[in-house]
Enzyme design. Sequence first.
Site, short mmCIF file in Angstrom:
data_model
loop_
_atom_site.label_atom_id
_atom_site.label_comp_id
_atom_site.label_asym_id
_atom_site.label_seq_id
_atom_site.Cartn_x
_atom_site.Cartn_y
_atom_site.Cartn_z
N HIS A 135 3.04 0.70 9.56
CA HIS A 135 3.50 0.90 10.84
C HIS A 135 4.03 2.28 11.14
O HIS A 135 4.36 2.52 11.92
CB HIS A 135 4.36 -0.10 11.08
CG HIS A 135 4.03 -1.50 11.09
ND1 HIS A 135 3.00 -1.86 12.04
CD2 HIS A 135 4.68 -2.79 10.62
CE1 HIS A 135 2.83 -3.20 11.96
NE2 HIS A 135 3.80 -3.72 10.84
N ARG A 193 4.36 0.97 1.22
CA ARG A 193 3.56 -0.36 1.97
C ARG A 193 2.27 0.17 2.48
O ARG A 193 2.37 1.05 3.17
CB ARG A 193 4.53 -0.83 2.96
CG ARG A 193 3.75 -2.10 3.72
CD ARG A 193 4.73 -2.89 4.55
NE ARG A 193 4.97 -2.08 5.83
CZ ARG A 193 5.55 -2.64 6.58
NH1 ARG A 193 6.04 -4.28 6.50
NH2 ARG A 193 6.28 -2.24 7.71
N GLU A 235 5.09 -13.13 5.08
CA GLU A 235 5.52 -13.15 6.42
C GLU A 235 5.09 -14.03 7.51
O GLU A 235 5.16 -13.76 8.66
CB GLU A 235 5.26 -11.62 6.77
CG GLU A 235 3.95 -11.10 6.58
CD GLU A 235 3.88 -9.53 6.73
OE1 GLU A 235 4.88 -8.99 7.23
OE2 GLU A 235 3.07 -8.74 6.18
N ASP A 240 8.18 -10.62 11.18
CA ASP A 240 7.03 -11.11 11.40
C ASP A 240 6.93 -12.67 10.93
O ASP A 240 6.33 -13.48 11.72
CB ASP A 240 5.81 -10.82 10.69
CG ASP A 240 5.15 -9.54 11.13
OD1 ASP A 240 5.00 -9.49 12.30
OD2 ASP A 240 5.03 -8.25 10.46
#
Length: 269
Positions: free
Chosen positions: A47, A72, A151, A177
């Site tokens: 993200h 990540r 998630e 999430d």
Amino acid sequence: MTDTTFLADKMRSGKPVVTSWCFLRSAMIPEILARAGYDAVTIDMQHGMYDFDATVDAFTHIALGGAHRIARIPVGDNALAGRLIDMGAECIIAPMINSRADAEAFARSLKYPPLGDRSWSPRRAVMLTGQSNEAYLKASNAQTIGLAMVETQDAIDALDDILSVPELDGIFVGPSDLSLSLSNGAALDPNGAATAEACARIAEKARAAGKLAGIFCLSGEKVEEAVSMGYQLISHGIDTLFVDGAARNALSEVSWLKDRVEGKTGAGY
């Protein structure tokens, strides 16, 4: 790094490790966070604004600041995971792992045979860890941590299967999430009771399976809660929120100036 202890050793010791989280593409920000005293800094390629080159630069600055290097990856990009380990990542977090097959493919991308399928070329990793090629090969599978993100409801349903993957080191919970999935998209409630109950069950299962567990926390209270649940890797502190909060605090200290400019106080210059 000023601290030669590996992240994997710290996490397996049972002592909680706190990582900051970086979205903004700037090598200096991760270094500042490392020098501030964070145990680790996580670069968000899912993200955040980081591509491969920027992440590799950030690893160098994190090491210079004395912290551990985590990334990540984008969803399903196991090839990138292997490249990042070559470039010095100590831990890779993989989002949206919803099955044993997902977990196995991810975990094997990080490990050398016989545990995985990783290809040999850890040039930067060897430099940053200060090891010889021989020492690195011998220790790498244990030193490299792969965490599968839990998630979704699908991941919870498959959790026993995910945790049964021998090559997988552990899991990492994304409460935002997770709350969306648990409510079928009705609510974003990462700090809610239902999410907390699910996080506690996930941590309990991870411990029972002998796996590491990490989690994203949005407040100091949630950090305390996560530690009590048994999480070893805890994310607390996001670069975008740091900048936003510091900017707002700085402006609040000179709010009287805006009043003067707008003539609200009647004072002149």
